[in-house]
Design a protein around this motif. Structure first.
Motif: not given
Length: 652
Positions: A42, A46, A425
């Motif tokens: 995470h 992206p 995301d």
């Protein structure tokens, strides 16, 4: 030892049940991997960061910039380039003139003449009940002060349908007579039918600008597929004996077509005309976004102001127009089998029609002579229910508004926002691989490639976040739609009484243009993603319920009787016999439900759903063609992804 009933596959690893369990396990595994990757990676990879990191020398390939340059070139060269001077400009003027001429003809007839001719035509074609329905529709147009808007919409529908039929019927005839033409047109029609309505708007806006010409072409293109498909089917299915007999008598191909094929296919072709008109009615309302005007614009403006009462009035007018057009054209296509013929001898019917026509012509003469009350629907004959509807809406909000707001907030916080965050995301390549893996589980290597490429192209178009937002909304709405539709369809299949109650309700729901579904959900939930999802669920439910009901009812009677004779319970009969036998119909229900959910979720941008639909609407409103076109192309990518995955599941 399990008993295999006639016509059913055993619930083994290779049977339908085993395949369903295997696909479910595969899907859960893909979801687990996606969640794990999101948690581990995470914020690190992206998609927007990777896309922005491309070297500057490749900046010219940015899709939005390309479309913006194309739009700037069109604006600068619209009045100088031969492409527009001798092409699109002539077409635009012709289409705009056609809409204006039809509207002027309706204005010339004046409102009494339009009412008389419309009611008499409905009475002659479909009988007294449909004539009363047409009269009620005209009364609503006038009494609500929407007469001019209704006539504009009717003129646009007429123009668009004529274009669609002039293009679609000849192509359909050619496809019905030639296997080669049919093979060439099939993929094009498949592609056109999976494109949501919003995707048609931006290209037409680029070529024709804002106004009626763009709306007419977009509506005609959207309505062409059923005209082609149903005409081709009608021509192809003409009785072979009649064709052989005519050929043996020495008829030429033209005589065979005009004297045999088309007359015998007339009834089915008219049903195709009915479907073309219904699609045109649906699309012309949506086309109000690009300046079409009419009833759709009245709904759009009212929704923007959250004026539920005025939106309700315009929505009722649209519904009555759609139902009236459907009933009249359906009766024309039934060949008299399902219509109520006017009573009395034929000479009396002719006398009534002649007298009505003379009265209509008299109204037109009075309009030309300047009779004041014929210039438009008299203000003295208008009433408004908007105040009452708004007061009722306020009462409903006071009663359940807090509950509705709480439900919407909970749905956003617990379901929609987490799913959107997961998709937007997560590393872009992980989402692409997940789509490919699901595609492989459903349909093999080809579907995996289509799934991965569709998701990747959504990112390459520069609308990754919008695309994943739309996909998250579609997933949630589709799960609710399919679950509710399957339950209702199974219950309807087991109860003739419930099926009889649902049938007219589903008929009415499938007649309504999608725009209309936004009105009640905005009244209940206000503006945002939740009302768009609620409208999508309600809009997509009818075909799911119908297909599930028809699939279960169409199961082999012998297999059902064998299962009952073996002592199967109702649950065992459903899960071991009826659902496996109805598998193809059930998977088609899933396909249709998901595609209709996508179409409605995109339209939901008009009530604050955001995502790709917002990109199209905002791009049109702010002259940002790049954003609008890339959003429209991304909608097509998602449609292709969802359609191919569900169709592949149905074929395997």
């Amino acid at each position: 030892m399990a008993t295999a009933y006639p016509g059913t596959a055993p619930a083994a690893a290779g049977g339908p049940a085993g395949r369903v369990v295997g696909r479910l396990a595969w899907g859960l595994g893909v979801l687990a991997v996606l969640l794990t990757g999101y948690a581990a990676l995470h914020g690190r990879f992206p998609f927007p960061d990777v896309y922005a990191a491309l070297p500057d020398r490749y900046a010219w390939v940015e899709p939005a910039a390309l479309f913006d340059r194309a739009y700037a070139w069109v604006v600068a060269n619209r009045n100088t380039s031969p492409l527009f001077l001798y092409g699109f400009n002539y077409l635009s003027v012709g289409l705009g003139s056609a809409v204006v001429l039809i509207n002027q003809a309706l204005t010339l007839l004046a409102w009494p003449g339009v009412v008389l001719l419309g009611v008499l035509a409905a009475w002659r074609v479909a009988g007294g009940r449909v004539a009363l329905l047409v009269l009620a529709a005209f009364a609503v147009f006038g009494l609500t002060g929407l007469w001019n808007e209704a006539m504009t919409t009717l003129a646009l529908i007429t123009t668009s349908v004529l274009i669609a039929l002039l293009v679609g019927i000849p192509i359909g005839i050619a496809a019905g007579r030639s296997e080669r033409v049919e093979r060439l047109t099939r993929p094009v029609l498949d592609f056109m039918q999976i494109m949501p309505a919003f995707a048609y708007l931006m290209p037409m806006l680029l070529l024709f600008g804002i106004g009626n010409p763009a709306a007419a072409v977009a509506t005609a293109v959207y309505a062409v597929p059923p005209a082609v498909r149903i005409t081709a089917m009608a021509v192809r299915d003409v009785d072979a004996g009649a064709v052989e007999a005519t050929t043996s008598l020495g008829s030429t191909p033209w005589q065979l077509l005009t004297k045999v094929r088309l007359p015998l296919a007339r009834r089915t072709i008219l049903l195709g005309v009915n479907q073309t008109i219904m699609l045109a009615t649906s699309m012309v309302v949506i086309a109000s976004v690009i300046g079409a005007g009419g009833l759709g614009d009245a709904v759009y403006q009212a929704l923007n102001k959250v004026d539920v009462g005025r939106a309700f009035e315009a929505g009722v007018a649209i519904v009555l127009m759609a139902i009236a057009l459907d009933r009249v054209t359906a009766a024309a296509g039934s060949g008299g089998a399902a219509r109520e013929l006017p009573p009395g001898p034929r000479r009396w019917r002719r006398a009534v029609l002649g007298a009505g026509t003379l009265l209509a012509l008299g109204a037109a003469a009075g309009r030309l002579a300047g009779v004041g009350w014929l210039a438009g629907w008299p203000d003295a004959l208008t009433v408004s229910a908007a105040g009452l509807v708004n007061a009722a809406n306020d009462g409903v909000q006071a009663l359940v508004g807090t509950w509705a707001a709480g439900f919407a907030a909970a749905l956003l916080a617990v379901v929609l926002d987490p799913l959107r965050t997961l998709l937007t995301d997560s590393p872009w390549w992980l989402v692409v691989l997940a789509a490919a893996a699901i595609g492989h589980a459903l349909g093999g290597v080809r579907t995996a490639l289509v799934g991965g490429a569709a998701i990747l192209l959504t990112g390459l178009l520069g609308v990754w976040e919008f695309g994943m937002d739309t996909l998250s909304q579609v997933i949630v709405a589709a799960l609710v739609t399919v679950s509710a539709g399957f339950v209702a369809g199974v219950l309807a299949a087991r109860s003739d009484r419930l099926a009889a109650v649902l049938r007219p309700l589903l008929d009415a729901m499938q007649t309504l243009p999608p725009f209309v579904y936004l009105i009640p959900v905005v009244a209940l939930f206000g503006i945002g993603r939740v009302p768009a999802l609620a409208a999508a669920v309600v809009y997509a439910l009818p075909p799911v319920i119908r297909l599930v009901n028809d699939g279960i009812r169409g199961c082999s009677a012998g297999a059902v009787e064998a299962a009952v004779s073996q002592g199967s319970s109702r649950w065992q009969l459903l899960t071991k016999v009826q659902l496996p036998l109805a598998r193809s119909s059930l998977l088609l229900a899933v396909n249709q439900g998901i595609m209709m959910v996508l179409a409605m979720v995109v339209i939901g941008a008009l009530v604050g759903a955001g995502a790709l639909g917002y990109g199209v609407v905002f791009g049109m409103a702010q002259n940002q063609l790049g954003l609008g076109m890339t959003s429209g192309l991304a909608i097509v990518c998602l449609g292709l992804l969802l359609d191919r995955m569900t169709q592949s599941a149905a074929r395997t």
